[in-house]
Design a protein around this motif. Structure first.
Motif, mmCIF file in Angstrom:
data_model
loop_
_atom_site.group_PDB
_atom_site.id
_atom_site.type_symbol
_atom_site.label_atom_id
_atom_site.label_comp_id
_atom_site.label_asym_id
_atom_site.label_seq_id
_atom_site.Cartn_x
_atom_site.Cartn_y
_atom_site.Cartn_z
ATOM 1 N N LEU A 30 -4.734 -0.828 5.021
ATOM 2 C CA LEU A 30 -4.637 -2.265 4.766
ATOM 3 C C LEU A 30 -6.004 -2.946 4.769
ATOM 4 O O LEU A 30 -6.197 -3.959 4.091
ATOM 5 C CB LEU A 30 -3.715 -2.925 5.792
ATOM 6 N N GLU B 277 0.438 -9.588 -0.987
ATOM 7 C CA GLU B 277 1.263 -8.480 -1.493
ATOM 8 C C GLU B 277 2.733 -8.883 -1.484
ATOM 9 O O GLU B 277 3.152 -9.738 -0.703
ATOM 10 C CB GLU B 277 1.059 -7.233 -0.621
ATOM 11 N N ASP C 126 -0.768 -11.671 6.589
ATOM 12 C CA ASP C 126 -0.423 -10.300 6.992
ATOM 13 C C ASP C 126 0.930 -10.303 7.703
ATOM 14 O O ASP C 126 1.161 -11.167 8.561
ATOM 15 C CB ASP C 126 -1.482 -9.747 7.944
ATOM 16 N N ASP D 221 15.426 -4.351 13.951
ATOM 17 C CA ASP D 221 13.996 -4.379 14.284
ATOM 18 C C ASP D 221 13.205 -3.180 13.797
ATOM 19 O O ASP D 221 12.087 -2.951 14.245
ATOM 20 C CB ASP D 221 13.839 -4.497 15.810
ATOM 21 N N MET D 222 13.771 -2.389 12.887
ATOM 22 C CA MET D 222 13.015 -1.234 12.395
ATOM 23 C C MET D 222 11.939 -1.691 11.415
ATOM 24 O O MET D 222 12.251 -2.312 10.400
ATOM 25 C CB MET D 222 13.951 -0.277 11.671
ATOM 26 N N PRO D 223 10.667 -1.379 11.666
ATOM 27 C CA PRO D 223 9.639 -1.767 10.712
ATOM 28 C C PRO D 223 9.666 -0.852 9.481
ATOM 29 O O PRO D 223 9.737 0.367 9.611
ATOM 30 C CB PRO D 223 8.327 -1.574 11.485
ATOM 31 N N LEU D 224 9.655 -1.466 8.289
ATOM 32 C CA LEU D 224 9.693 -0.661 7.063
ATOM 33 C C LEU D 224 8.294 -0.459 6.494
ATOM 34 O O LEU D 224 7.897 0.643 6.142
ATOM 35 C CB LEU D 224 10.570 -1.347 6.009
ATOM 36 N N VAL D 225 7.544 -1.563 6.396
ATOM 37 C CA VAL D 225 6.202 -1.470 5.815
ATOM 38 C C VAL D 225 5.397 -2.696 6.257
ATOM 39 O O VAL D 225 5.977 -3.723 6.634
ATOM 40 C CB VAL D 225 6.301 -1.368 4.266
ATOM 41 N N LYS D 226 4.076 -2.545 6.224
ATOM 42 C CA LYS D 226 3.225 -3.698 6.542
ATOM 43 C C LYS D 226 2.624 -4.221 5.252
ATOM 44 O O LYS D 226 2.236 -3.436 4.379
ATOM 45 C CB LYS D 226 2.101 -3.283 7.489
ATOM 46 N N LEU D 227 2.535 -5.538 5.130
ATOM 47 C CA LEU D 227 1.941 -6.132 3.933
ATOM 48 C C LEU D 227 0.682 -6.923 4.304
ATOM 49 O O LEU D 227 0.629 -7.547 5.361
ATOM 50 C CB LEU D 227 2.933 -7.089 3.256
ATOM 51 N N ALA D 228 -0.307 -6.876 3.404
ATOM 52 C CA ALA D 228 -1.470 -7.742 3.572
ATOM 53 C C ALA D 228 -1.215 -9.022 2.783
ATOM 54 O O ALA D 228 -0.320 -9.069 1.925
ATOM 55 C CB ALA D 228 -2.718 -7.038 3.069
ATOM 56 N N LEU E 18 11.230 6.370 11.136
ATOM 57 C CA LEU E 18 12.479 5.649 11.375
ATOM 58 C C LEU E 18 13.463 6.486 12.173
ATOM 59 O O LEU E 18 14.308 5.963 12.885
ATOM 60 C CB LEU E 18 13.118 5.247 10.045
ATOM 61 N N GLY F 264 12.964 4.059 14.888
ATOM 62 C CA GLY F 264 12.051 3.048 14.362
ATOM 63 C C GLY F 264 12.004 1.777 15.187
ATOM 64 O O GLY F 264 10.936 1.223 15.432
ATOM 65 N N HIS F 265 13.191 1.334 15.647
ATOM 66 C CA HIS F 265 13.248 0.087 16.394
ATOM 67 C C HIS F 265 12.602 0.197 17.772
ATOM 68 O O HIS F 265 12.399 -0.805 18.443
ATOM 69 C CB HIS F 265 14.703 -0.364 16.534
ATOM 70 N N VAL G 278 0.823 -1.204 0.000
ATOM 71 C CA VAL G 278 0.000 0.000 0.000
ATOM 72 C C VAL G 278 0.864 1.263 0.000
ATOM 73 O O VAL G 278 0.361 2.363 -0.134
ATOM 74 C CB VAL G 278 -0.941 0.049 1.221
ATOM 75 N N ILE H 12 -1.444 3.001 8.800
ATOM 76 C CA ILE H 12 -1.338 2.091 7.652
ATOM 77 C C ILE H 12 -2.371 0.969 7.803
ATOM 78 O O ILE H 12 -2.875 0.429 6.815
ATOM 79 C CB ILE H 12 0.091 1.511 7.511
ATOM 80 N N VAL I 259 4.804 -7.851 8.744
ATOM 81 C CA VAL I 259 5.557 -6.599 8.787
ATOM 82 C C VAL I 259 6.933 -6.865 8.178
ATOM 83 O O VAL I 259 7.561 -7.873 8.480
ATOM 84 C CB VAL I 259 5.728 -6.099 10.240
ATOM 85 N N MET J 165 3.546 4.639 8.598
ATOM 86 C CA MET J 165 4.306 3.718 9.446
ATOM 87 C C MET J 165 5.105 4.554 10.440
ATOM 88 O O MET J 165 5.337 5.736 10.223
ATOM 89 C CB MET J 165 5.264 2.895 8.593
ATOM 90 N N TYR K 151 10.741 -5.885 8.064
ATOM 91 C CA TYR K 151 11.691 -5.202 8.935
ATOM 92 C C TYR K 151 13.000 -4.910 8.201
ATOM 93 O O TYR K 151 13.282 -5.503 7.156
ATOM 94 C CB TYR K 151 11.987 -6.058 10.168
#
Lengths: 276, 65
Positions: free
Chosen positions: B60, A135, A104, A125-132, B5, B15-16, A53, B56, A106, B2, A108
Motif C-alpha cells: 500500500l 481506490e 485509507d 468483522d472479517m477483513p477482506l482487503v485494505k484500500l488506500a 480467513l 479472519g475475525h 492492490v 499488504i 479496511v 491479508m 470487511y
C-alpha cells in the motif's frame, strides 16, 4: 441398542458418548459431516471495478472463504439443486460489494450486501482487503449451496471420535502419574485410579502407557466412543448433525434400492450371470 | 498478504480473530493467553494466526505516493 449421552454442548459444539454401534457407522457420520453437509459459499464473482492492490482472483478467493449463514429450511434440498430438479437460481443468492475509499480503509465482510436477509456473513468483522485513498471496488458475487467434497469453502464443520479408553492400573506409580499428567493434565486426579476417559483421547493415553514401564495397561471398550462435532458457524451443530443424518439415510436407502434392483434382475441360481 | 480467513489445515474461520489478536499481543499480552481466550484450541489454527505477517501494508505504501 445404540445410545448417546451428551457431555458438552453449546450452539457450535457438541460432544457425546456413543454406545452400541459398529465403528463403520460412527465413521460414516463423521465423513458426511466433513464432506457432504451443504452450506452457502460465494462461487461466482463478477468484478466490475477493482483498483485495489489485490488481484481479482485473490479477492474472489477470499470472498469464497467467507462463511455465510445457511438456513437450510428455506432452500431446496441439496440433491434437488445438484440433479437440476429445481432451477439453479433457487439454490443461490446474490451479494454485492461496493466501496470507494475516501481515506485509507479496511473492507470487511460486513460490507457485503446480500439479497437474502438470512444469508449473510457469519462473522461481520472479517477483513477482506485494505484500500488506500482513492481506490475502489465494485463487484457482484453469487453464493450457492455446495458440498465440501467439491471445495473446502463449503465445509460446514468438523467431527472426530475416539474409542472409549479403559485404563487398567497394575500398580501405583507416582512417576507414571507425572508423565500421564503431562500428556493429559485434565483427565487425572491425585492418583492413576482417578481418571476421566472423556477428557483424554485413546491415542494420548497410549502414549502415556508406552512411557510407564507396565504400570498401566490401556485397552478400549468395544462399540463405545467419544464423538465430537464442531460447526463453523454457518448453522448450529444441531442443524448440521440433523442434516448429516438425513444425507446418510438417503445414501443407505439409495444403496438398498440399487441392491434390490440388482437382485431382482438376477433371480436365484444366477451364478453364471454373475460371473459373466 | 491479508490475514487468512480460515485455518489452512482444518478450515475453521479465523479472519475475525486477527484484529483482536494483533491489538492484544501488541499491547503486551502473551500470545498463548490471547489464543486461549479467543477459543483457538487446535495447534493448526494457532500457528495460522501466530505465523501471519500482514504485508499488504508494504504494498500500500506504493499506492499512497
Amino acid at each position: 441398542m445404540p445410545s448417546a449421552k451428551v457431555i458438552q454442548r453449546d450452539r457450535l459444539y457438541l460432544k457425546a458418548v456413543v454406545e452400541g454401534v459398529p465403528p463403520s457407522i460412527v465413521n460414516s457420520i463423521r465423513r458426511v459431516v466433513i464432506s457432504e453437509v451443504p452450506v452457502f459459499a460465494i462461487d461466482n464473482v463478477v468484478i466490475i471495478q477493482n483498483t485495489s492492490v489485490m488481484y481479482d482472483e485473490m479477492l474472489a478467493h477470499r470472498l469464497g472463504l467467507v462463511p455465510l449463514t445457511t438456513p437450510l429450511g428455506q432452500f431446496p434440498k441439496i440433491e434437488e439443486c445438484e440433479s437440476g430438479l429445481v432451477d439453479p437460481s433457487e439454490c443461490s443468492v446474490r451479494l454485492t460489494l461496493q466501496v470507494a475509499a475516501d481515506d485509507d480503509m479496511v473492507v470487511y465482510a460486513r460490507d457485503l450486501v446480500s439479497d437474502h436477509p438470512d444469508v449473510k456473513p457469519v462473522y461481520p468483522d472479517m477483513p477482506l482487503v485494505k484500500l488506500a485513498k482513492g481506490e475502489s471496488i465494485a463487484l457482484e458475487a453469487y453464493a450457492r449451496l455446495g458440498r465440501a467434497k467439491e471445495h473446502a469453502k463449503w465445509q460446514a464443520g468438523l467431527s472426530a471420535y475416539y474409542y472409549y479408553p479403559k485404563l487398567i492400573v497394575k500398580r501405583d506409580d507416582s512417576e507414571c502419574l507425572k508423565i500421564c499428567k503431562s500428556v493429559c493434565g485434565e483427565a487425572f486426579g491425585e492418583s492413576l485410579k482417578e481418571f476421566d476417559p472423556e477428557k483424554c483421547t485413546f491415542n494420548k493415553l497410549k502414549t502415556c502407557e508406552a512411557s510407564c514401564n507396565g504400570s498401566i495397561e490401556v485397552d478400549w471398550e468395544r462399540h463405545k466412543y467419544v464423538v465430537w462435532f464442531e460447526s463453523f458457524g454457518n448453522m448450529s451443530v444441531d442443524e448440521m448433525v440433523a442434516e448429516a443424518f438425513r444425507i446418510l439415510k438417503l445414501k443407505f436407502s439409495a444403496f438398498l434400492e440399487a441392491l434390490e434392483r440388482a437382485t431382482a434382475a438376477q433371480p436365484a441360481g444366477g451364478q453364471e450371470a454373475a460371473s459373466g | 498478504m491479508m490475514a487468512p480467513l480460515r485455518c489452512f489445515t482444518c478450515g475453521r474461520p479465523l479472519g475475525h480473530l486477527w484484529e483482536p489478536f494483533k491489538s492484544r499481543v501488541l499491547a503486551g499480552e502473551s500470545p498463548e493467553k490471547v489464543l486461549d481466550d479467543l477459543g483457538v484450541t487446535r495447534y493448526c489454527c494457532r500457528r495460522t494466526l501466530l505465523a501471519h505477517v500482514d504485508w499488504i501494508d508494504d504494498v500500500l505504501k506504493f499506492e499512497r505516493r
